[in-house]
Scaffold this active site. Sequence first.
Site, PDB file in Angstrom:
ATOM      1  N   LYS A 129       0.917  -1.447   0.032  1.00 27.71           N
ATOM      2  CA  LYS A 129      -0.005   0.133  -0.206  1.00 27.71           C
ATOM      3  C   LYS A 129       0.886   1.236  -0.031  1.00 27.71           C
ATOM      4  O   LYS A 129       2.210   1.212   0.480  1.00 27.71           O
ATOM      5  CB  LYS A 129      -0.862   0.053   1.257  1.00 27.71           C
ATOM      6  CG  LYS A 129      -2.035   0.796   1.190  1.00 27.71           C
ATOM      7  CD  LYS A 129      -3.365  -0.047   0.501  1.00 27.71           C
ATOM      8  CE  LYS A 129      -4.317   1.181   0.036  1.00 27.71           C
ATOM      9  NZ  LYS A 129      -5.646   0.352  -0.139  1.00 27.71           N
ATOM     10  N   ASP A 169      -7.109   4.192  -4.464  1.00 27.15           N
ATOM     11  CA  ASP A 169      -7.679   4.125  -3.340  1.00 27.15           C
ATOM     12  C   ASP A 169      -8.280   5.380  -3.112  1.00 27.15           C
ATOM     13  O   ASP A 169      -8.472   6.233  -4.140  1.00 27.15           O
ATOM     14  CB  ASP A 169      -6.749   3.645  -2.409  1.00 27.15           C
ATOM     15  CG  ASP A 169      -7.401   3.047  -0.977  1.00 27.15           C
ATOM     16  OD1 ASP A 169      -7.620   1.979  -0.973  1.00 27.15           O
ATOM     17  OD2 ASP A 169      -7.562   4.098  -0.119  1.00 27.15           O
TER      18      ASP A 169
END
Length: 448
Positions: A129, A169
């Site tokens: 991430k 995201d």
Amino acid sequence: MAIQNAYVKSVLENLEKCYPNEPEYLQAVEEFLEPLQPVIESDARYEKLNVLGRMVEAERTVVFSVPWVNDQGEVVMNHGYRLQHSSALGPYKGGLRFHPSVNLSVIKFLGFEQTFKDCLTGLPMGGGKGGADFDPKGKSEAEVMRFCQAFMNELHRHIGEDTDVPAGDIGVGGREIGYMFGQYKKLQNRFTGALTGKSLACGGSLARTEATGFGLCYFAAAMMKDHNESFAGKRVIISGSGNVATYANQKCTELGGKVIAMSDSCGYIVDENGIDYKIIQQIKEVKRERISTYVNYVPGARYVKGCSGIWTVPCDIAMPCATQNEIGAESAKALIANGCFAVFEGSNMPCTPDAINAIKAAGLLYSPSKASNAGGVAVSGLEMSQNSERLSWSFEEVDAQLKNIMENIYHSCAAAAAKYGMSGDIQAGANIASFLKVADAMLWQGVS
Ligand code: NDP
Ligand code: 2IT
């Protein structure tokens, strides 16, 4: 369930000692470890080879500065992150978040969760991430482009189609992926699938835009079917109004549900006739306006300031699709009191531990995000496959594979929970099923 097993307890206590200022990360790890205790006790190798101790830490974390120039000619400094959590099952894979609340703890919780989510898809992907504390809101198109380019000036060294493949995201959609892709190509002199969520013309996959929201509804439908329930005729609340929320609305409505409330970080709207996802798309995706303007399109609807009140609107099904810890104990209590029978998580870690306990104790159906929001990364995995074979599949083909993957995730979580005496507990099942697969890969690969 408290953590009793001495080894599991020591892994968590060690993290608490090392990272006392990273609450989101500790929350995600504790939630993961709790149901694993009987599994850890079933095979001595997990403790002997310290599999848990290795699994909870990221393999690599890159923290970097992102200096860029705004429209006023001022030099602005943001903080960038890429966390490569686990490569046990494949190249690191997971999104990039641009939001002012991004910090190391948030990126660590997201990267940790991603490893186990990616594993549940059954596709060959590790977990990672990244992101930055940059706020795209209120920035001009040129500022967003310059920031994305500045961010990629460092990120490009760490990613690649067989190394680490970022995607979107919060705050990172098709526009931002495009600017980052362009800069990656320029710096590397390679046209390659090092990012997913690309435009169709540049190797993107059909149905990636819809994938997380559609996947959430496919998962929810499979879980409800197992309990003789469905979306048909149900009042549904979906928080957020971004990528996940918009397409969750579309699929939920197609499956017969009525989405009566949605939100953004400023407030929520209620439309008893059902919210049309196309209006949300227009407001948020095209015009980049506030959800409050919905009442200009649908005069019968109402807008309420403050986003957390959305959970006090009576509903049958709640699908949080905005951000972490958006449902606390009070909101859970309101949902239960109003007769809600299911909470399916679309955003990452939207329910606090207290909320989860209350929801489960009251007997509601509950699906954890790492299982029910895996549709986005699943189609990202399919985008990687298409890039590898240099072909594109039809919308119908990708959508059918997505549905199949989400149904499989539900059934494998349910089976893992049942095997360890926790029938019906999909949260436990998701953690157990993904732990077993990642742990087996780690054992097979040795300590390296
Ligand atoms: P978007 O940026 O498209 O939309 C985010 C939405 O959530 C916006 O409506 C935003 O409101 C709202 N929001 C963001 N932060 C807050 C906050 N602190 N309080 C209240 N509302 C907030 O993001 P996505 O739809 O892509 O992501 C939503 C969630 O889903 C995140 O948890 C993400 O990690 C998760 N997710 C996303 C996937 C994807 O493929 N995109 C895949 C799997 C999970 P506002 O416009 O006011 O900021
Ligand atoms: O949280 C997530 O799963 C995502 N943001 C999607 C990640 C991806 O690589 O598609």
